[in-house]
Write a protein that holds these residues in place. Structure first.
Motif, PDB file in Angstrom:
ATOM      1  N   ARG A  42      58.977  64.591  51.369  1.00  0.00           N
ATOM      2  CA  ARG A  42      58.364  64.009  50.170  1.00  0.00           C
ATOM      3  C   ARG A  42      58.769  62.548  50.019  1.00  0.00           C
ATOM      4  O   ARG A  42      57.929  61.682  49.766  1.00  0.00           O
ATOM      5  CB  ARG A  42      58.767  64.825  48.939  1.00  0.00           C
ATOM      6  N   THR A  43      60.043  62.273  50.201  1.00  0.00           N
ATOM      7  CA  THR A  43      60.554  60.909  50.065  1.00  0.00           C
ATOM      8  C   THR A  43      59.947  59.989  51.118  1.00  0.00           C
ATOM      9  O   THR A  43      59.492  58.885  50.804  1.00  0.00           O
ATOM     10  CB  THR A  43      62.092  60.897  50.187  1.00  0.00           C
ATOM     11  N   GLU A  44      59.927  60.448  52.367  1.00  0.00           N
ATOM     12  CA  GLU A  44      59.375  59.616  53.444  1.00  0.00           C
ATOM     13  C   GLU A  44      57.884  59.360  53.253  1.00  0.00           C
ATOM     14  O   GLU A  44      57.413  58.249  53.518  1.00  0.00           O
ATOM     15  CB  GLU A  44      59.615  60.278  54.799  1.00  0.00           C
ATOM     16  N   LEU A  45      57.149  60.371  52.815  1.00  0.00           N
ATOM     17  CA  LEU A  45      55.721  60.166  52.580  1.00  0.00           C
ATOM     18  C   LEU A  45      55.509  59.197  51.431  1.00  0.00           C
ATOM     19  O   LEU A  45      54.678  58.289  51.520  1.00  0.00           O
ATOM     20  CB  LEU A  45      55.003  61.488  52.295  1.00  0.00           C
ATOM     21  N   ALA A  46      56.254  59.361  50.363  1.00  0.00           N
ATOM     22  CA  ALA A  46      56.113  58.481  49.198  1.00  0.00           C
ATOM     23  C   ALA A  46      56.308  57.017  49.583  1.00  0.00           C
ATOM     24  O   ALA A  46      55.555  56.145  49.140  1.00  0.00           O
ATOM     25  CB  ALA A  46      57.102  58.888  48.111  1.00  0.00           C
ATOM     26  N   ALA A 100      47.384  61.358  56.162  1.00  0.00           N
ATOM     27  CA  ALA A 100      47.854  61.671  57.512  1.00  0.00           C
ATOM     28  C   ALA A 100      48.023  60.402  58.348  1.00  0.00           C
ATOM     29  O   ALA A 100      48.996  60.268  59.091  1.00  0.00           O
ATOM     30  CB  ALA A 100      46.882  62.626  58.194  1.00  0.00           C
ATOM     31  N   GLU A 101      47.095  59.484  58.232  1.00  0.00           N
ATOM     32  CA  GLU A 101      47.197  58.218  58.969  1.00  0.00           C
ATOM     33  C   GLU A 101      48.438  57.441  58.556  1.00  0.00           C
ATOM     34  O   GLU A 101      49.140  56.880  59.393  1.00  0.00           O
ATOM     35  CB  GLU A 101      45.964  57.355  58.721  1.00  0.00           C
ATOM     36  N   LEU A 102      48.684  57.399  57.262  1.00  0.00           N
ATOM     37  CA  LEU A 102      49.839  56.656  56.766  1.00  0.00           C
ATOM     38  C   LEU A 102      51.150  57.341  57.130  1.00  0.00           C
ATOM     39  O   LEU A 102      52.157  56.682  57.366  1.00  0.00           O
ATOM     40  CB  LEU A 102      49.755  56.484  55.249  1.00  0.00           C
ATOM     41  N   ALA A 103      51.129  58.654  57.166  1.00  0.00           N
ATOM     42  CA  ALA A 103      52.345  59.409  57.473  1.00  0.00           C
ATOM     43  C   ALA A 103      52.772  59.226  58.921  1.00  0.00           C
ATOM     44  O   ALA A 103      53.963  59.126  59.218  1.00  0.00           O
ATOM     45  CB  ALA A 103      52.131  60.891  57.171  1.00  0.00           C
ATOM     46  N   GLY A 104      51.821  59.214  59.824  1.00  0.00           N
ATOM     47  CA  GLY A 104      52.157  59.168  61.246  1.00  0.00           C
ATOM     48  C   GLY A 104      52.406  60.573  61.770  1.00  0.00           C
ATOM     49  O   GLY A 104      52.623  61.515  61.005  1.00  0.00           O
ATOM     50  N   ILE A 111      55.717  67.739  57.721  1.00  0.00           N
ATOM     51  CA  ILE A 111      55.098  68.146  56.459  1.00  0.00           C
ATOM     52  C   ILE A 111      54.325  69.442  56.659  1.00  0.00           C
ATOM     53  O   ILE A 111      54.484  70.406  55.897  1.00  0.00           O
ATOM     54  CB  ILE A 111      54.182  67.030  55.911  1.00  0.00           C
ATOM     55  N   ILE A 112      53.501  69.488  57.673  1.00  0.00           N
ATOM     56  CA  ILE A 112      52.695  70.683  57.944  1.00  0.00           C
ATOM     57  C   ILE A 112      53.598  71.873  58.254  1.00  0.00           C
ATOM     58  O   ILE A 112      53.323  72.996  57.831  1.00  0.00           O
ATOM     59  CB  ILE A 112      51.678  70.411  59.071  1.00  0.00           C
ATOM     60  N   GLY A 113      54.700  71.618  58.956  1.00  0.00           N
ATOM     61  CA  GLY A 113      55.642  72.682  59.276  1.00  0.00           C
ATOM     62  C   GLY A 113      56.329  73.271  58.054  1.00  0.00           C
ATOM     63  O   GLY A 113      56.738  74.430  58.058  1.00  0.00           O
ATOM     64  N   ARG A 114      56.457  72.481  56.982  1.00  0.00           N
ATOM     65  CA  ARG A 114      57.122  72.941  55.758  1.00  0.00           C
ATOM     66  C   ARG A 114      56.158  73.627  54.794  1.00  0.00           C
ATOM     67  O   ARG A 114      56.588  74.375  53.926  1.00  0.00           O
ATOM     68  CB  ARG A 114      57.767  71.769  55.033  1.00  0.00           C
ATOM     69  N   LEU A 115      54.883  73.339  54.924  1.00  0.00           N
ATOM     70  CA  LEU A 115      53.890  73.926  54.020  1.00  0.00           C
ATOM     71  C   LEU A 115      53.417  75.273  54.566  1.00  0.00           C
ATOM     72  O   LEU A 115      53.455  75.498  55.775  1.00  0.00           O
ATOM     73  CB  LEU A 115      52.697  72.975  53.864  1.00  0.00           C
ATOM     74  N   LEU A 122      43.369  70.630  56.491  1.00  0.00           N
ATOM     75  CA  LEU A 122      43.129  69.732  55.362  1.00  0.00           C
ATOM     76  C   LEU A 122      43.576  68.309  55.681  1.00  0.00           C
ATOM     77  O   LEU A 122      43.028  67.346  55.159  1.00  0.00           O
ATOM     78  CB  LEU A 122      43.842  70.244  54.112  1.00  0.00           C
ATOM     79  N   PHE A 123      44.580  68.189  56.553  1.00  0.00           N
ATOM     80  CA  PHE A 123      45.061  66.879  56.995  1.00  0.00           C
ATOM     81  C   PHE A 123      44.299  66.389  58.229  1.00  0.00           C
ATOM     82  O   PHE A 123      44.609  65.344  58.781  1.00  0.00           O
ATOM     83  CB  PHE A 123      46.549  66.947  57.341  1.00  0.00           C
ATOM     84  N   GLY A 124      43.324  67.180  58.695  1.00  0.00           N
ATOM     85  CA  GLY A 124      42.543  66.786  59.860  1.00  0.00           C
ATOM     86  C   GLY A 124      43.166  67.202  61.176  1.00  0.00           C
ATOM     87  O   GLY A 124      42.860  66.630  62.223  1.00  0.00           O
TER      88      GLY A 124
END
Length: 136
Positions: A42-46, A100-104, A111-115, A122-124
């Motif tokens: 969450r922190t890294e994405l933010a 997803a583009e911004l996350a890398g 993120i996907i592994g935690r959800l 949904l993230f493509g």
């Protein structure tokens, strides 16, 4: 990336008629996502989002019950007047593909592994099933 650029990408992906519509959808989806992400991801994405997106994502309290991707889409549909599961899926994917583009790749994989299941598309991304190794 500035917030206006983020919204412009969402508008293009979702083919929204106005900037206002794209911004409304972006805020709703980021807000919903914010309740499902925790910890370092969450922190890294933010940090990678524009400041306004960071604020929308991090202002959310963590949800108490995990949702599958389909349930997440349904929860977003409930927040958008007149939305159906199909239109909400379009909205969610329009926003999350930009996220997803911004996350890398590395962060998005985590993120996907935690959800719960169902978020990758949904993230493509393709949701690959875990490969079962036969017992020897």
């Amino acid at each position: 990336m500035r917030w206006s650029e983020f919204v412009a990408k969402v508008r293009e992906r979702g083919q929204y008629p106005t900037v206002r519509e794209a911004e409304r959808v972006a805020r709703i989806v980021l807000s919903a996502l914010g309740g499902h992400l925790t910890g370092q991801e969450r922190t890294e994405l933010a940090i990678r989002l524009p400041q306004e997106g960071m604020r929308v994502l991090t202002d959310q309290l963590q949800v108490t019950k995990a949702m599958s991707g389909a349930q997440f889409v349904d929860s977003v549909a409930a927040r958008i007047e007149g939305a159906t599961p199909a239109t909400a899926r379009w909205d969610v994917s329009s926003v999350l593909s930009v996220v997803a583009e911004l996350a890398g790749d590395d962060l998005l994989d985590r993120i996907i592994g935690r959800l719960p299941t169902g978020y990758a598309l949904l993230f493509g991304r393709a949701q690959l099933a875990a490969r079962l190794v036969p017992a020897a």
